[in-house]
Scaffold this motif. Structure first.
Motif, mmCIF file in Angstrom:
data_model
loop_
_atom_site.group_PDB
_atom_site.id
_atom_site.type_symbol
_atom_site.label_atom_id
_atom_site.label_comp_id
_atom_site.label_asym_id
_atom_site.label_seq_id
_atom_site.Cartn_x
_atom_site.Cartn_y
_atom_site.Cartn_z
ATOM 1 N N THR A 29 92.832 -43.906 64.640
ATOM 2 C CA THR A 29 91.422 -43.546 64.475
ATOM 3 C C THR A 29 90.989 -43.495 63.021
ATOM 4 N N GLY A 30 91.879 -43.031 62.140
ATOM 5 C CA GLY A 30 91.517 -42.962 60.722
ATOM 6 C C GLY A 30 91.229 -44.325 60.139
ATOM 7 N N PHE A 31 92.066 -45.303 60.456
ATOM 8 C CA PHE A 31 91.870 -46.669 59.956
ATOM 9 C C PHE A 31 90.605 -47.291 60.543
ATOM 10 N N VAL A 32 90.416 -47.103 61.852
ATOM 11 C CA VAL A 32 89.237 -47.676 62.508
ATOM 12 C C VAL A 32 87.955 -47.062 61.951
ATOM 13 N N LEU A 33 87.967 -45.738 61.771
ATOM 14 C CA LEU A 33 86.778 -45.065 61.240
ATOM 15 C C LEU A 33 86.467 -45.517 59.810
ATOM 16 N N SER A 34 87.506 -45.743 59.006
ATOM 17 C CA SER A 34 87.262 -46.195 57.636
ATOM 18 C C SER A 34 86.608 -47.578 57.630
ATOM 19 N N LEU A 35 87.059 -48.462 58.523
ATOM 20 C CA LEU A 35 86.445 -49.789 58.613
ATOM 21 C C LEU A 35 85.001 -49.696 59.089
ATOM 22 N N ARG A 36 84.788 -48.876 60.124
ATOM 23 C CA ARG A 36 83.430 -48.730 60.640
ATOM 24 C C ARG A 36 82.511 -48.071 59.615
ATOM 25 N N ALA A 37 83.059 -47.128 58.855
ATOM 26 C CA ALA A 37 82.236 -46.447 57.850
ATOM 27 C C ALA A 37 81.761 -47.419 56.769
ATOM 28 N N LYS A 38 82.642 -48.321 56.330
ATOM 29 C CA LYS A 38 82.247 -49.318 55.333
ATOM 30 C C LYS A 38 81.177 -50.255 55.890
ATOM 31 N N LYS A 39 81.377 -50.663 57.130
ATOM 32 C CA LYS A 39 80.399 -51.544 57.759
ATOM 33 C C LYS A 39 79.072 -50.832 57.945
ATOM 34 N N LEU A 40 79.124 -49.546 58.326
ATOM 35 C CA LEU A 40 77.908 -48.754 58.482
ATOM 36 C C LEU A 40 77.171 -48.633 57.153
ATOM 37 N N ALA A 41 77.924 -48.356 56.076
ATOM 38 C CA ALA A 41 77.296 -48.247 54.760
ATOM 39 C C ALA A 41 76.614 -49.545 54.367
ATOM 40 N N ALA A 42 77.257 -50.676 54.665
ATOM 41 C CA ALA A 42 76.662 -51.975 54.346
ATOM 42 C C ALA A 42 75.386 -52.213 55.142
ATOM 43 N N LEU A 43 75.420 -51.908 56.437
ATOM 44 C CA LEU A 43 74.234 -52.097 57.269
ATOM 45 C C LEU A 43 73.087 -51.207 56.812
ATOM 46 N N MET A 44 73.388 -49.953 56.472
ATOM 47 C CA MET A 44 72.348 -49.039 56.008
ATOM 48 C C MET A 44 71.742 -49.528 54.694
ATOM 49 N N LEU A 45 72.601 -50.016 53.796
ATOM 50 C CA LEU A 45 72.105 -50.504 52.509
ATOM 51 C C LEU A 45 71.247 -51.749 52.690
ATOM 52 N N VAL A 46 71.694 -52.659 53.561
ATOM 53 C CA VAL A 46 70.905 -53.860 53.835
ATOM 54 C C VAL A 46 69.559 -53.486 54.442
ATOM 55 N N ALA A 47 69.580 -52.580 55.416
ATOM 56 C CA ALA A 47 68.340 -52.181 56.089
ATOM 57 C C ALA A 47 67.347 -51.583 55.105
ATOM 58 N N ALA A 48 67.807 -50.630 54.292
ATOM 59 C CA ALA A 48 66.906 -49.991 53.332
ATOM 60 C C ALA A 48 66.394 -50.991 52.301
ATOM 61 N N SER A 49 67.269 -51.889 51.844
ATOM 62 C CA SER A 49 66.862 -52.882 50.840
ATOM 63 C C SER A 49 65.804 -53.819 51.386
#
Length: 315
Positions: A29-49
């Protein structure tokens, strides 16, 4: 806008984020969450931009049908990528450190965008809608034709590298560019919010804004510079996104008619985040990636663009 509205929108976004992060969580779960968190951060940054860049650009153009993508910003980015690949070669292009590469692309993109679109929009805004759209479309075609010409002069392997950055891919955002994109986009967002009151004055029109003491030309160039930074950040992470900004900017104006720019910018960013994260969750968890979110967004955005154009809702 009422506090309850912001609370409901924030709760809905938080719910979608939680669903996307934790649904189907198994194994390490720790590894999966870290991958999802990076992807989430990218999506949020793209959306706001994308959301904030579109609101800024429409304010400069004084028109709600224009977006950076329609006016050729994404095509300009692809041209810069193609020229860089032709100059450096595949090895030099791929091995170039992500930081310097991204900063160079950002600087070139911002300078070209301000020079080209500042001349187009700085004098009369978007009052002549037909001429403005036609000029933007012509510039976009010119940039894409230039990128295609450069790509045809490259060998097939180099051409494949160009094609890989030519289409939006929300499933695999560029992890190595995330930090640099945030370094560029977050200050640009803060600057856009800080300039909110001046953007409110600029939205009154050139003559009124000048009579109120606004340095109109400088404000147009500053806004276009921020649009270029935000567009580069979003495109570097997922590729060109043509119509997402048009959709969320239209929703923001519809939900908050007559609102100040700080409200519109924030609302557009949140709506874009809700659309991207919610859409990606639905396509990954419910539809098993049997369809592509970017295609659906482009199709819906294209229909919205045609609808606005045919109904004449260009102000």
């Amino acid at each position: 806008m009422r506090t309850s509205f912001w609370g409901a929108l924030g709760a809905l976004l938080a719910t979608v984020i939680a669903l996307w992060l934790f649904q189907g969580l198994t194994g390490n779960t720790g590894f999966v969450l870290s991958l999802r968190a990076k992807k989430l951060a990218a999506l949020m940054l793209v959306a706001a931009s994308v959301g904030m860049a579109t609101v800024l650009f429409q304010s400069v153009a004084q028109n709600r049908i224009l977006t950076p993508s329609i006016m050729g910003f994404d095509a300009l980015y692809l041209l810069v990528q193609s020229l860089a690949l032709a100059t450096l070669g595949i090895t030099g292009f791929v091995t170039l450190p992500a930081g310097p590469k991204f900063l160079i692309e950002t600087a070139v993109m911002a300078a070209l965008a301000v020079a080209l679109f500042g001349t187009l929009l700085g004098r009369g805004g978007g009052r002549d809608i037909g001429r403005t759209i036609l000029s933007g479309v012509i510039l976009g075609i010119l940039f894409r034709a230039g990128a295609t010409l450069v790509a045809r002069l490259l060998d097939p392997n180099a051409n494949a590298v160009v094609q890989s950055v030519s289409f939006a891919n929300f499933s695999r955002p560029s992890a190595e560019a995330l930090g640099w994109a945030a370094l560029v986009a977050l200050p640009a967002m803060a600057a856009a919010l800080w300039l909110g009151p001046r953007l409110d004055v600029m939205a009154l029109g050139r003559d009124r804004a000048v009579s109120l003491g606004l340095r109109y030309r400088a404000m147009v160039l500053a806004a276009l510079f921020l649009v270029a930074l935000l567009t580069v950040a979003a495109t570097a992470l997922v590729g060109p996104v043509a119509f997402l900004g048009l959709i969320v900017a239209g929703l923001a104006h519809g939900l908050a008619p007559g609102a100040r720019h700080r409200t519109l910018l924030t609302l557009a960013a949140l709506l874009a985040a809700l659309m991207l994260v919610g859409g990606q969750w639905a396509f990954e968890r419910l539809f098993g990636l049997k369809a592509t979110l970017s295609v659906v967004i482009e199709f819906a955005g294209g229909l919205l663009f045609l609808t606005l154009l045919m109904r004449g809702k260009i102000r």
